[in-house]
Scaffold this motif. Structure first.
Motif, PDB file in Angstrom:
ATOM      1  N   UNK A 130     -11.533 -16.189 -16.014  1.00 30.73           N
ATOM      2  CA  UNK A 130     -11.329 -14.849 -16.569  1.00 30.73           C
ATOM      3  C   UNK A 130     -10.131 -14.183 -15.881  1.00 30.73           C
ATOM      4  N   UNK A 131      -8.925 -14.663 -16.193  1.00 29.84           N
ATOM      5  CA  UNK A 131      -7.738 -14.152 -15.510  1.00 29.84           C
ATOM      6  C   UNK A 131      -6.483 -14.469 -16.321  1.00 29.84           C
ATOM      7  N   UNK A 132      -5.533 -13.551 -16.297  1.00 32.25           N
ATOM      8  CA  UNK A 132      -4.158 -13.806 -16.707  1.00 32.25           C
ATOM      9  C   UNK A 132      -3.299 -13.714 -15.447  1.00 32.25           C
ATOM     10  N   UNK A 133      -2.094 -14.282 -15.491  1.00 29.46           N
ATOM     11  CA  UNK A 133      -1.288 -14.287 -14.272  1.00 29.46           C
ATOM     12  C   UNK A 133       0.196 -14.230 -14.589  1.00 29.46           C
ATOM     13  N   UNK A 134       0.965 -13.905 -13.551  1.00 29.79           N
ATOM     14  CA  UNK A 134       2.415 -14.012 -13.580  1.00 29.79           C
ATOM     15  C   UNK A 134       2.849 -14.681 -12.275  1.00 29.79           C
ATOM     16  N   UNK A 135       3.594 -15.775 -12.389  1.00 28.08           N
ATOM     17  CA  UNK A 135       4.129 -16.504 -11.239  1.00 28.08           C
ATOM     18  C   UNK A 135       5.645 -16.351 -11.206  1.00 28.08           C
ATOM     19  N   UNK A 136       6.214 -16.147 -10.045  1.00 24.37           N
ATOM     20  CA  UNK A 136       7.656 -16.356  -9.872  1.00 24.37           C
ATOM     21  C   UNK A 136       7.996 -16.440  -8.386  1.00 24.37           C
ATOM     22  N   UNK A 137       9.035 -17.187  -8.056  1.00 24.22           N
ATOM     23  CA  UNK A 137       9.489 -17.282  -6.675  1.00 24.22           C
ATOM     24  C   UNK A 137      10.088 -15.952  -6.231  1.00 24.22           C
ATOM     25  N   UNK A 138       9.920 -15.637  -4.950  1.00 24.13           N
ATOM     26  CA  UNK A 138      10.522 -14.416  -4.404  1.00 24.13           C
ATOM     27  C   UNK A 138      11.416 -14.683  -3.195  1.00 24.13           C
ATOM     28  N   UNK A 139      11.389 -15.929  -2.657  1.00 24.24           N
ATOM     29  CA  UNK A 139      12.257 -16.271  -1.523  1.00 24.24           C
ATOM     30  C   UNK A 139      12.314 -17.778  -1.383  1.00 24.24           C
ATOM     31  N   UNK A 140      13.456 -18.350  -0.984  1.00 23.18           N
ATOM     32  CA  UNK A 140      14.761 -17.712  -0.751  1.00 23.18           C
ATOM     33  C   UNK A 140      15.432 -17.327  -2.065  1.00 23.18           C
ATOM     34  N   UNK A 141      16.418 -16.437  -2.022  1.00 21.48           N
ATOM     35  CA  UNK A 141      17.066 -15.973  -3.252  1.00 21.48           C
ATOM     36  C   UNK A 141      17.593 -17.116  -4.126  1.00 21.48           C
ATOM     37  N   UNK A 142      18.003 -18.212  -3.500  1.00 19.97           N
ATOM     38  CA  UNK A 142      18.524 -19.346  -4.284  1.00 19.97           C
ATOM     39  C   UNK A 142      17.456 -19.977  -5.177  1.00 19.97           C
ATOM     40  N   UNK A 143      16.188 -19.734  -4.876  1.00 21.97           N
ATOM     41  CA  UNK A 143      15.088 -20.290  -5.673  1.00 21.97           C
ATOM     42  C   UNK A 143      14.582 -19.317  -6.733  1.00 21.97           C
ATOM     43  N   UNK A 144      15.071 -18.101  -6.711  1.00 26.43           N
ATOM     44  CA  UNK A 144      14.567 -17.094  -7.650  1.00 26.43           C
ATOM     45  C   UNK A 144      15.155 -17.314  -9.046  1.00 26.43           C
ATOM     46  N   UNK A 145      14.264 -17.447 -10.018  1.00 23.07           N
ATOM     47  CA  UNK A 145      14.680 -17.571 -11.415  1.00 23.07           C
ATOM     48  C   UNK A 145      14.344 -16.243 -12.086  1.00 23.07           C
ATOM     49  N   UNK A 146      15.341 -15.384 -12.189  1.00 26.92           N
ATOM     50  CA  UNK A 146      15.080 -13.996 -12.588  1.00 26.92           C
ATOM     51  C   UNK A 146      14.665 -13.846 -14.048  1.00 26.92           C
ATOM     52  N   UNK A 147      14.719 -14.925 -14.826  1.00 27.38           N
ATOM     53  CA  UNK A 147      14.246 -14.798 -16.208  1.00 27.38           C
ATOM     54  C   UNK A 147      12.730 -14.602 -16.254  1.00 27.38           C
TER      55      UNK A 147
END
Length: 336
Positions: A130-147
Motif C-alpha cells: 500500500x504505497x506509491x514512491x518517487x526515487x532519484x539520486x541526490x549525490x554526487x551531482x554527477x549521478x543526479x538525473x534531473x528528469x
C-alpha cells in the motif's frame, strides 16, 4: 498498460468502509493485526551526536548496531528548517494531479530504480504493498538525473540539494563511529564504500489512508541492500522492526533521523553489525510519508568482509562481489 496508483485506489475507497482490493490483503502470518507486538516495546536506542564523549558514542553505536541494526539520532546537525523544506516539497509533489506526477514515472523495465512508481518488485502470489514512491539520486551531482526531479513545486531541487549536503556530514560521522566500534581506524569503513564517491539515493514513500490497515502493509519485511539508510518520517507512526521474534513499533521522535544498518555494513563488518529487518504499516485516517536516503557504494565497488575482521577463528561469512551484482541478486530475489 496504464498503472493504477495506490493513491488513486485510496481516493476511490474513501467512502467504502472496510474494503480494500484482494491483492493488498496480506497472508494472516503477515497481517499487522496478528503480528504487531502488543506489550511494552523495549527502548530502541537514541544517539545524541552532539555528545562530546566519543568513547560513549562509539560504545553505544556498536552495541545498538549489533543488537538492533537500527537507532535514532538527535542533535545531528541537520537544521530543522532544512528537514521541513524537504518534507514540504515532497508532500506537495504527491498532492499534484495524477497526470503531472506521471511525467516522472519510472520507465517500464528500467535498470535504474529512479522515477515515480507503485510496485517495486515481484511478490509471491501477486500481492501488492500500500504505497506509491518517487526515487532519484541526490549525490554526487554527477549521478543526479534531473528528469526525475519534480519541477513543481519550484523549490523542490533546492530543498533536496540542501538536505543532501547536510546529510553527508551526518553519514561521514556515523561511518567513523561504526569503524571505531569495530576497533578499526576511523576512515576504514568510509573508504571501503568509496569515500567521496558514496552514492545517495532518495526515496519518498507515500502511504495513503487505508480502510483496512490491519490487513495491509505499506512496505513488506526486508533488509536494505545499502550500506546505511537515513530516514526522515512524518509524524504518523508506521515503521516496525523485527527483533527477538517480534514486530516492534519504532517510536516517533520529532526532528530525529532514523538510521538503518544495511546489508553492505553487515557484510563489511563480517556480521558484527546487523542489517535491520523491518517493514512499514499504514494508517486508516492519515497519510504517512517517509524520506529514506540509501547510502551505497558505487556500482563497480567490490565489497566483502574487511580482511582485518577475518581469521581462522572468524572466517568470512559473506562473498566478496561488486555492489551492482549484489543489487541485481537482491532485486531479483536470487541467491547471493
Amino acid at each position: 498498460m496504464e498503472v493504477v496508483r495506490v493513491q488513486t485506489i485510496a481516493t476511490t475507497l474513501s467512502n467504502k468502509i472496510d474494503t480494500i482490493p484482494f491483492e493488498f490483503i496480506r497472508p494472516v502470518i503477515e497481517q499487522p493485526a496478528h503480528t504487531t507486538f502488543a506489550g511494552p516495546v523495549p527502548e530502541i536506542p537514541t544517539l545524541d551526536l552532539s555528545d562530546p564523549d566519543t568513547d560513549n558514542l562509539v560504545r553505544t553505536i556498536a552495541k545498538t548496531s549489533s543488537e538492533w541494526g537500527l537507532f535514532q539520532v538527535v542533535n545531528h546537525g541537520v537544521p530543522v528548517d532544512v528537514i521541513k523544506r524537504l518534507q514540504s516539497v515532497g508532500k506537495e509533489f504527491f498532492e499534484l494531479s495524477q497526470e503531472e506526477k506521471e511525467l516522472y514515472a519510472r520507465p517500464p523495465n528500467a535498470m535504474s530504480l529512479e522515477g515515480y512508481g507503485t510496485k517495486l518488485q515481484k511478490e509471491v502470489a501477486g500481492k501488492k504493498a500500500w504505497v506509491d514512491y518517487l526515487f532519484h539520486n541526490v549525490w554526487p551531482p554527477s549521478r543526479n538525473n534531473y528528469k526525475f526531479w519534480p519541477k513543481n513545486p519550484s523549490s523542490y531541487r533546492e530543498a533536496n540539494e540542501e538536505y543532501a549536503q547536510c546529510l553527508r556530514e551526518v553519514v561521514d560521522k556515523l561511518l567513523v563511529l561504526l569503524s571505531l566500534g569495530l576497533g578499526l581506524e576511523r576512515n576504514v569503513m568510509r573508504e571501503a564504500f568509496g569515500g567521496d564517491d558514496l552514492e545517495y539515493l532518495l526515496k519518498i514513500n507515500y502511504y495513503p489512508p487505508c480502510p483496512r490497515p490491519d490487513l495491509a502493509l505499506g512496505v513488506v519485511p526486508h533488509t536494505d541492500m545499502s550500506a546505511l539508510t537515513i530516514l526522515v518520517p512524518n509524524d504518523v507512526p508506521g515503521l516496525q522492526v523485527f527483533k527477538d521474534d517480534h514486530w516492534f513499533d519504532v517510536n516517533y521522535i520529532p526532528n530525529a533521523l532514523i538510521v538503518h544498518i544495511g546489508d553492505q555494513v553487515e557484510i563489511l563488518s563480517n556480521g558484527k553489525y546487523k542489517s535491520v529487518y523491518h517493514r512499514a504499516i499504514v494508517n486508516k485516517n492519515r497519510v504517512r510519508i517517509s524520506w529514506p536516503v540509501f547510502c551505497s557504494p558505487p556500482s563497480d565497488m567490490v565489497v566483502g568482509p574487511l580482511p582485518q575482521l577475518v581469521n581462522e577463528e572468524n572466517p568470512a561469512k559473506y562473498k566478496t562481489k561488486k555492489y551492482k551484482d549484489y543489487e541485481y541478486c537482491k532485486l531479483n530475489k536470487l541467491p547471493q
